[in-house]
Motif scaffolding. Structure first.
Motif, short mmCIF file in Angstrom:
data_model
loop_
_atom_site.label_atom_id
_atom_site.label_comp_id
_atom_site.label_asym_id
_atom_site.label_seq_id
_atom_site.Cartn_x
_atom_site.Cartn_y
_atom_site.Cartn_z
N THR A 20 0.63 -1.28 -0.18
CA THR A 20 -0.39 -0.24 -0.38
C THR A 20 0.60 1.39 0.08
OG1 THR A 20 -2.04 -1.47 1.13
CG2 THR A 20 -1.72 1.04 0.80
N SER A 21 0.42 2.36 -0.50
CA SER A 21 1.54 3.52 -0.78
C SER A 21 1.16 4.48 -0.34
CB SER A 21 1.17 4.23 -2.13
OG SER A 21 0.20 4.51 -2.14
N ARG A 22 1.92 5.70 -0.28
CA ARG A 22 1.48 6.86 0.75
C ARG A 22 0.86 7.57 0.32
NH1 ARG A 22 7.70 9.65 0.77
NH2 ARG A 22 7.49 7.76 -0.83
N SER A 71 2.09 4.35 -11.01
CA SER A 71 3.93 4.16 -11.43
C SER A 71 4.40 4.76 -9.76
CB SER A 71 4.31 5.06 -12.62
OG SER A 71 4.56 4.40 -13.69
N ARG A 72 4.27 5.94 -9.77
CA ARG A 72 4.59 6.57 -8.30
C ARG A 72 3.99 5.66 -7.11
NH1 ARG A 72 3.82 7.58 -4.10
NH2 ARG A 72 4.34 9.28 -2.58
N PHE A 73 2.71 5.06 -6.68
CA PHE A 73 2.41 4.48 -6.34
C PHE A 73 3.34 3.13 -6.16
CE2 PHE A 73 -2.17 5.76 -6.48
CZ PHE A 73 -1.94 7.16 -5.93
N ALA A 74 3.85 2.58 -7.23
CA ALA A 74 3.93 1.81 -7.56
C ALA A 74 5.41 1.73 -6.67
CB ALA A 74 5.05 1.28 -8.46
N TYR A 75 6.78 2.42 -6.63
CA TYR A 75 7.67 3.31 -6.23
C TYR A 75 7.47 2.76 -4.47
CZ TYR A 75 9.31 5.45 -10.62
OH TYR A 75 9.83 6.07 -11.29
N CYS A 77 5.75 0.91 -3.01
CA CYS A 77 5.50 -0.92 -3.14
C CYS A 77 6.35 -2.03 -3.93
CB CYS A 77 4.44 -1.12 -3.36
SG CYS A 77 2.86 0.02 -2.59
N PHE A 78 7.67 -1.40 -4.90
CA PHE A 78 8.21 -2.47 -5.03
C PHE A 78 9.39 -2.27 -5.40
CE2 PHE A 78 3.68 -2.87 -6.99
CZ PHE A 78 3.52 -4.49 -6.53
N GLY A 109 -2.31 3.61 -3.99
CA GLY A 109 -2.73 2.45 -4.29
C GLY A 109 -2.67 1.61 -3.15
N ARG A 110 -2.99 0.25 -3.71
CA ARG A 110 -2.85 -0.94 -3.10
C ARG A 110 -3.12 -1.76 -3.59
NH1 ARG A 110 -4.76 -2.10 2.29
NH2 ARG A 110 -5.39 0.25 2.25
N PHE A 111 -1.73 -2.58 -3.96
CA PHE A 111 -1.33 -3.70 -4.73
C PHE A 111 -1.78 -5.30 -4.25
CE2 PHE A 111 0.68 -0.15 -5.79
CZ PHE A 111 0.65 -0.08 -7.28
N THR A 112 -2.35 -5.84 -4.76
CA THR A 112 -2.42 -7.57 -4.88
C THR A 112 -1.63 -8.61 -5.82
OG1 THR A 112 -4.35 -7.11 -3.62
CG2 THR A 112 -4.12 -9.53 -4.47
N LEU A 113 -1.04 -9.20 -5.66
CA LEU A 113 -0.02 -9.91 -6.49
C LEU A 113 -1.56 -10.88 -6.88
CD1 LEU A 113 1.98 -10.10 -7.87
CD2 LEU A 113 3.34 -11.70 -6.55
N THR A 114 -1.85 -11.32 -8.32
CA THR A 114 -2.64 -11.84 -8.83
C THR A 114 -1.68 -12.97 -9.46
OG1 THR A 114 -2.95 -10.64 -10.91
CG2 THR A 114 -4.10 -10.64 -9.01
#
Length: 153
Positions: A20-22, A71-75, A77-78, A109-114
């Motif tokens: 989960t991003s800032r 892209s900003r959210f991914a920085y 989280c990944f 952003g909230r990410f779930t690996l599928t």
């Protein structure tokens, strides 16, 4: 870490929320800059006075502005995995814009690996479900199935 070890590690996370991003604030100056860059200056994005008289009651961010923040959210989280040299945006399978984003809104952003699979000898293809939340709202701004490549040396 080898690509095989990274694949095994990621496979264990399938179906799990992986980050989960800032929060980031989307304000009118950001919306105006995005309008200038994309040449999408429709009044619903750039004219607060006219937009205030519309059914939405205010300007709203471009859907593509909200999407571009992925892209900003991914920085957040990944981070690169050991042995990974870069990450590459590979595209989207599905994107839905669910709720307008008004100036002053805070998004994250909230990410779930599928899914994850080895694409080449040096690339892992990772599929994530991205949900963009608007602080204080139940309805998401957008949901997307995002594909990313993790490139290894």
């Amino acid at each position: 870490m080898s690509i095989e070890a990274a694949l095994k590690s990621l496979e264990a996370d399938i179906g799990q929320e992986v980050g989960t991003s800032r929060w980031i604030t989307v304000d009118q100056p950001m919306i105006d800059r995005f309008a200038d860059v994309t040449h999408d200056t429709q009044w619903i994005h750039t004219d607060p006075e006219k937009a205030a008289t519309s059914e939405l009651g205010s300007t709203i961010a471009h859907g593509f502005l909200t999407l571009s923040l992925a892209s900003r959210f991914a920085y957040d989280c990944f981070p690169l995995m050991p042995g990974q040299t870069m990450g590459i945006n590979y595209g989207f399978n599905r994107i839905r814009f669910l709720s307008p984003v008004r100036p002053g809104a805070r998004l994250r952003g909230r990410f779930t690996l599928t899914a994850v699979r080895k694409r080449t000898a040096t690339e892992l293809l990772r599929e994530t479900q991205l949900s963009v939340e608007i602080e204080g709202q139940d309805t998401l701004a957008l949901v997307a199935e995002w594909l990313g490549l993790a490139v290894f040396a």
